[in-house]
Structures are given as structure tokens and as C-alpha cells.
Design a protein around this motif. Structure first.
Motif, PDB file in Angstrom:
ATOM      1  N   SER A  95       8.344 -62.842 -18.611  1.00 23.47           N
ATOM      2  CA  SER A  95       8.414 -61.393 -18.790  1.00 23.47           C
ATOM      3  C   SER A  95       9.284 -60.740 -17.730  1.00 23.47           C
ATOM      4  O   SER A  95       9.817 -59.652 -17.930  1.00 23.47           O
ATOM      5  CB  SER A  95       7.007 -60.778 -18.753  1.00 23.47           C
ATOM      6  OG  SER A  95       6.383 -61.012 -17.497  1.00 23.47           O
ATOM      7  N   ILE A  96       9.434 -61.427 -16.594  1.00 26.11           N
ATOM      8  CA  ILE A  96      10.276 -60.903 -15.527  1.00 26.11           C
ATOM      9  C   ILE A  96      11.746 -61.110 -15.904  1.00 26.11           C
ATOM     10  O   ILE A  96      12.091 -62.088 -16.552  1.00 26.11           O
ATOM     11  CB  ILE A  96       9.946 -61.604 -14.182  1.00 26.11           C
ATOM     12  CG1 ILE A  96      10.530 -60.826 -13.010  1.00 26.11           C
ATOM     13  CG2 ILE A  96      10.409 -63.048 -14.180  1.00 26.11           C
ATOM     14  CD1 ILE A  96      10.030 -61.317 -11.671  1.00 26.11           C
ATOM     15  N   THR A  97      12.602 -60.190 -15.533  1.00 27.12           N
ATOM     16  CA  THR A  97      14.011 -60.262 -15.901  1.00 27.12           C
ATOM     17  C   THR A  97      14.697 -61.413 -15.173  1.00 27.12           C
ATOM     18  O   THR A  97      14.652 -61.491 -13.947  1.00 27.12           O
ATOM     19  CB  THR A  97      14.733 -58.948 -15.573  1.00 27.12           C
ATOM     20  OG1 THR A  97      14.098 -57.877 -16.276  1.00 27.12           O
ATOM     21  CG2 THR A  97      16.192 -59.009 -15.988  1.00 27.12           C
ATOM     22  N   THR A  98      15.327 -62.302 -15.936  1.00 31.15           N
ATOM     23  CA  THR A  98      16.062 -63.424 -15.343  1.00 31.15           C
ATOM     24  C   THR A  98      17.558 -63.306 -15.599  1.00 31.15           C
ATOM     25  O   THR A  98      18.327 -64.130 -15.134  1.00 31.15           O
ATOM     26  CB  THR A  98      15.567 -64.764 -15.916  1.00 31.15           C
ATOM     27  OG1 THR A  98      15.737 -64.763 -17.341  1.00 31.15           O
ATOM     28  CG2 THR A  98      14.106 -64.985 -15.585  1.00 31.15           C
ATOM     29  N   ASP A  99      17.979 -62.291 -16.323  1.00 28.81           N
ATOM     30  CA  ASP A  99      19.390 -62.109 -16.628  1.00 28.81           C
ATOM     31  C   ASP A  99      20.104 -61.535 -15.411  1.00 28.81           C
ATOM     32  O   ASP A  99      19.927 -60.372 -15.064  1.00 28.81           O
ATOM     33  CB  ASP A  99      19.552 -61.178 -17.828  1.00 28.81           C
ATOM     34  CG  ASP A  99      20.985 -61.124 -18.337  1.00 28.81           C
ATOM     35  OD1 ASP A  99      21.789 -61.960 -17.896  1.00 28.81           O
ATOM     36  OD2 ASP A  99      21.283 -60.241 -19.156  1.00 28.81           O
ATOM     37  N   GLY A 100      20.911 -62.372 -14.748  1.00 29.02           N
ATOM     38  CA  GLY A 100      21.641 -61.938 -13.561  1.00 29.02           C
ATOM     39  C   GLY A 100      20.822 -61.986 -12.286  1.00 29.02           C
ATOM     40  O   GLY A 100      21.323 -61.639 -11.218  1.00 29.02           O
ATOM     41  N   LEU A 101      19.558 -62.421 -12.381  1.00 30.47           N
ATOM     42  CA  LEU A 101      18.687 -62.486 -11.209  1.00 30.47           C
ATOM     43  C   LEU A 101      18.116 -63.888 -11.065  1.00 30.47           C
ATOM     44  O   LEU A 101      17.953 -64.617 -12.047  1.00 30.47           O
ATOM     45  CB  LEU A 101      17.537 -61.475 -11.332  1.00 30.47           C
ATOM     46  CG  LEU A 101      17.920 -59.995 -11.413  1.00 30.47           C
ATOM     47  CD1 LEU A 101      16.682 -59.158 -11.699  1.00 30.47           C
ATOM     48  CD2 LEU A 101      18.579 -59.537 -10.128  1.00 30.47           C
ATOM     49  N   VAL A 102      17.799 -64.254  -9.828  1.00 32.98           N
ATOM     50  CA  VAL A 102      17.146 -65.543  -9.542  1.00 32.98           C
ATOM     51  C   VAL A 102      15.787 -65.244  -8.928  1.00 32.98           C
ATOM     52  O   VAL A 102      15.679 -64.433  -8.011  1.00 32.98           O
ATOM     53  CB  VAL A 102      17.976 -66.399  -8.574  1.00 32.98           C
ATOM     54  CG1 VAL A 102      17.273 -67.720  -8.303  1.00 32.98           C
ATOM     55  CG2 VAL A 102      19.369 -66.645  -9.138  1.00 32.98           C
ATOM     56  N   HIS A 103      14.767 -65.884  -9.441  1.00 31.24           N
ATOM     57  CA  HIS A 103      13.413 -65.669  -8.930  1.00 31.24           C
ATOM     58  C   HIS A 103      12.835 -66.987  -8.434  1.00 31.24           C
ATOM     59  O   HIS A 103      12.889 -68.004  -9.136  1.00 31.24           O
ATOM     60  CB  HIS A 103      12.498 -65.095 -10.012  1.00 31.24           C
ATOM     61  CG  HIS A 103      12.939 -63.759 -10.528  1.00 31.24           C
ATOM     62  ND1 HIS A 103      12.725 -62.588  -9.840  1.00 31.24           N
ATOM     63  CD2 HIS A 103      13.594 -63.422 -11.662  1.00 31.24           C
ATOM     64  CE1 HIS A 103      13.225 -61.574 -10.534  1.00 31.24           C
ATOM     65  NE2 HIS A 103      13.757 -62.065 -11.645  1.00 31.24           N
ATOM     66  N   VAL A 129      10.345 -73.843  -7.166  1.00 26.89           N
ATOM     67  CA  VAL A 129      10.978 -73.685  -8.474  1.00 26.89           C
ATOM     68  C   VAL A 129      11.691 -72.342  -8.518  1.00 26.89           C
ATOM     69  O   VAL A 129      11.143 -71.320  -8.079  1.00 26.89           O
ATOM     70  CB  VAL A 129       9.932 -73.760  -9.614  1.00 26.89           C
ATOM     71  CG1 VAL A 129      10.592 -73.527 -10.967  1.00 26.89           C
ATOM     72  CG2 VAL A 129       9.211 -75.107  -9.599  1.00 26.89           C
ATOM     73  N   TRP A 130      12.896 -72.358  -9.067  1.00 23.04           N
ATOM     74  CA  TRP A 130      13.652 -71.121  -9.264  1.00 23.04           C
ATOM     75  C   TRP A 130      13.978 -70.983 -10.745  1.00 23.04           C
ATOM     76  O   TRP A 130      14.287 -71.972 -11.424  1.00 23.04           O
ATOM     77  CB  TRP A 130      14.970 -71.157  -8.477  1.00 23.04           C
ATOM     78  CG  TRP A 130      14.800 -71.043  -7.005  1.00 23.04           C
ATOM     79  CD1 TRP A 130      14.864 -69.909  -6.245  1.00 23.04           C
ATOM     80  CD2 TRP A 130      14.538 -72.111  -6.082  1.00 23.04           C
ATOM     81  NE1 TRP A 130      14.656 -70.203  -4.918  1.00 23.04           N
ATOM     82  CE2 TRP A 130      14.459 -71.543  -4.782  1.00 23.04           C
ATOM     83  CE3 TRP A 130      14.367 -73.488  -6.217  1.00 23.04           C
ATOM     84  CZ2 TRP A 130      14.214 -72.308  -3.647  1.00 23.04           C
ATOM     85  CZ3 TRP A 130      14.116 -74.247  -5.097  1.00 23.04           C
ATOM     86  CH2 TRP A 130      14.045 -73.665  -3.824  1.00 23.04           C
ATOM     87  N   ILE A 131      13.907 -69.738 -11.258  1.00 18.14           N
ATOM     88  CA  ILE A 131      14.273 -69.490 -12.649  1.00 18.14           C
ATOM     89  C   ILE A 131      15.407 -68.471 -12.693  1.00 18.14           C
ATOM     90  O   ILE A 131      15.457 -67.534 -11.893  1.00 18.14           O
ATOM     91  CB  ILE A 131      13.083 -68.995 -13.492  1.00 18.14           C
ATOM     92  CG1 ILE A 131      12.531 -67.667 -12.947  1.00 18.14           C
ATOM     93  CG2 ILE A 131      11.991 -70.051 -13.555  1.00 18.14           C
ATOM     94  CD1 ILE A 131      11.505 -67.030 -13.873  1.00 18.14           C
ATOM     95  N   ALA A 132      16.321 -68.666 -13.633  1.00 16.47           N
ATOM     96  CA  ALA A 132      17.429 -67.742 -13.850  1.00 16.47           C
ATOM     97  C   ALA A 132      18.172 -68.167 -15.105  1.00 16.47           C
ATOM     98  O   ALA A 132      18.229 -69.363 -15.426  1.00 16.47           O
ATOM     99  CB  ALA A 132      18.386 -67.732 -12.659  1.00 16.47           C
TER     100      ALA A 132
END
Length: 346
Positions: A95-103, A129-132
Motif C-alpha cells: 500500500s506504500i508508494t514504491t514508484d520512484g521511492l525505495v523503502h 529487505v528493500w522494496i521499489a
């Protein structure tokens, strides 16, 4: 069953058998293949080469093949060998924005926020772990954090992300299906692509003879874990086995790429169940479990991580472990030991 579900089932049957009416979409398969090849060449020209090994665990076909347990097993093996692995993922369903961002996933990351597979991998591997959507940005974040080997969850076709080792995990029963690319078949790339990867690993069900494959593994059921409390029980400790009529019936829920594999495993374990399947990465709610009506519920670990917030005390998931071939582990560890950055072109 809705009309859409019937169409989906018909398409999947033809993907893994001889197509019938799907042949009418053959021109679209040609367009898909042509565009994907152009995209591959364009991305490879701009590929980022990391300073550490990048091991992609992916597939050329749609659907679940067991990549997540393989990622977890590899991460544990690399840690045991003294490496500091990091894992990057698309974060599908987050649900968190991953477009253009790395979490970066925090401790105890919520599956609804960060995606079911990344949250499960982080929990089971105890690795960062990182998602993007931008896999290169995620790889750079892992490098910056000090990881000296990076595992890419899926992403075989993300060619901007340079890789030093490609591992394809394939369902031994399904293989490459009817051999066609989307939409006539399940393939993202032609079957010949398998000739250029470093290792093809076949996930064999119990009814498949692993001797038919040069490299194979099985997912071994390890026990039942309570979704609500985390309590672990042995496979034979719960009253779901025995002669039909004397054992307790349960509701078996699966929202994964290949639910039939999970249901077959339950049958082999002697579980008396009512199957209920959902689309892969389904966002579960309490309404989805109305059919349980007080019955115990069993599910996969990937589904359980999305149900922890509202789980009842008699909900359990089947814990499984990937018993990877020793030659695969040896090759990957040796690869990491001897790694030298090089431009990857496949």
C-alpha cells in the motif's frame, strides 16, 4: 463461480496444455515477444553493475514456483557462510508508494504496507529487505547499507539491474507450459532463455520423480504455526489426520500463484479439508473467512502474514522449508567468494 473466474481457469488450463481458442491471440504473442526483446536490449545498454554479487531468483513463466522459500534458504546459507546479504523486491501489493521511492522494511513489517512476499522474507530470513519499482535504486540502497551480496526476489526480466548470477526456479510439473509467450501461453520469454541462465532449479512435488531433473528440490513441510500466537506444533500434533469421518474438517485457504500445490500437500499430510482459493497476493479481510463458521483454518505462510491482525485462535499455517541442492549452495558461495564486477549481457 463468476464468468471471469471461468475464463481465467480456461486460460490457465490451455497455458499448461494444448491451446484451443487461445490460438486466436497468436498475433498478440508475437507483438509481446517483439516488444519485450526491444525492451531487453534497451535496458541492457543502461544496466547498472553493482560492486557486489547480485543474484536474481526468478522465472520466465507467470505463476508461483516456490521462489520465496528459495530466497529465504539462500539468505540463511549466505549468512551462515559469513556474508551480509540484502534482499530487494518489487513489493507487489504494497500500500506504500514504491514508484520512484525505495523503502527499507522495518522490524515486524506489515504485509499490507510493504507487500506479502517482502514481509515474509524479512521475517523468515532476518535479513534487510528493500522494496521499489526501480530495482536499480533498491540495489544501490542495499550497497549503501553495507550488504556484500544482494538477492533479487524475481526481477529476471528487469534488465537495467545488472546481475552476476541468474537462478530460475521452475515448477517441475508445469515446466514452460505450452511453450508460448503471453497471452497464448504463460511465458515472459522464450524457453530458449533457460539456456543462458546460470542454474535452473526444479521444484518437485511429492508425486514427481526428481530423478527426471538434473537440479531439483522439494518443499518440506516442517510444522504448523498458529497465525495469531506464533505457537509451533508438530505436523501430527493437531487433530486433522486419521480415518475420514473421525478427523476434524478444516477450511484450507490459499491466495498464491499455484493453490493446487498447497492443496495437494495437505492431501498427502492426510488433512481433511474444504479448499478455498483466491488470486495471488489477495488482500484478505475477515469476510473472506465466513465459510469457516468456527472451523479451524489452515493456510500458507504467505497468506498468514496478511491475516495476523484479525486471525482467530484456531487459524494455522503450514511452515515449509526448501531443501536446496548442495551443489547450488556451493556454486553460489563460491561465486560470491570469487566475485569480480563485470558487465552482464545475456
Amino acid at each position: 463461480m463468476s464468468t471471469l473466474q471461468k475464463i481465467q481457469q480456461s486460460v490457465e488450463r490451455q497455458w499448461y496444455n494444448k491451446p484451443t481458442w487461445l490460438y486466436a491471440l497468436a498475433p498478440l504473442s508475437g507483438v509481446f515477444l517483439g516488444l519485450s526483446q526491444l525492451r531487453k536490449k534497451r535496458q541492457q545498454r543502461k544496466a547498472y553493475t553493482a560492486s557486489c554479487p547480485v543474484i536474481v531468483v526468478g522465472n520466465i513463466a507467470l505463476g508461483g514456483t516456490g521462489k520465496t522459500p528459495v530466497i529465504i534458504a539462500l539468505a540463511k546459507a549466505l549468512k551462515d557462510a559469513g556474508f551480509m546479504p540484502g534482499i530487494v523486491s518489487r513489493g507487489y501489493g504494497a500500500s506504500i508508494t514504491t514508484d520512484g521511492l525505495v523503502h527499507s522494511l522495518p522490524f515486524g513489517a506489515d504485509a499490507q504496507t510493504y507487500g506479502d512476499e517482502p514481509a515474509l522474507i524479512a521475517q523468515k530470513s532476518d535479513c534487510p529487505v528493500w522494496i521499489a519499482t526501480d530495482r536499480v535504486a533498491a540495489v544501490k540502497a542495499a550497497e549503501y547499507a553495507g550488504c556484500n551480496v544482494i538477492l533479487a526476489d524475481d526481477g529476471l526480466q528487469h534488465y537495467k539491474m545488472g546481475r552476476s548470477f541468474e537462478l530460475v526456479v521452475q515448477d517441475a510439473s508445469r515446466g514452460t507450459g505450452n511453450g508460448w509467450c503471453l497471452p497464448v501461453g504463460p511465458l515472459r520469454e522464450l524457453p530458449e532463455r533457460l539456456n543462458s541462465v546460470d542454474y535452473v532449479l526444479h521444484n518437485c512435488a511429492e508425486d514427481v520423480d526428481s530423478k527426471d531433473f538434473s537440479h531439483s528440490f522439494r518443499l518440506k513441510p516442517a510444522g504448523w504455526i498458529n497465525v495469531k500466537t506464533g505457537l509451533c506444533q508438530a505436523l501430527t500434533a493437531l487433530p486433522w489426520r486419521g480415518e475420514t469421518g473421525t478427523k476434524q474438517r478444516v477450511l484450507a485457504v490459499a491466495g498464491i500463484g499455484n493453490p493446487a500445490r498447497f492443496f495437494s500437500t495437505l492431501q498427502r499430510l492426510g488433512v481433511f479439508f474444504e479448499p478455498l482459493s483466491f488470486p495471488d497476493h489477495h488482500a484478505f479481510s475477515t469476510q473472506d473467512f465466513a465459510l469457516a463458521n468456527g472451523l479451524p483454518v489452515v493456510m500458507t505462510a504467505k497468506d498468514a502474514i496478511k491475516c495476523q491482525r484479525f486471525a482467530e485462535e484456531n487459524w494455522w499455517y503450514l511452515s515449509v522449508e526448501a531443501n536446496l541442492p548442495q551443489d547450488l549452495l556451493h556454486r553460489i558461495i563460491q561465486h560470491c567468494d570469487l566475485f569480480e564486477p563485470a558487465k552482464i549481457s545475456r
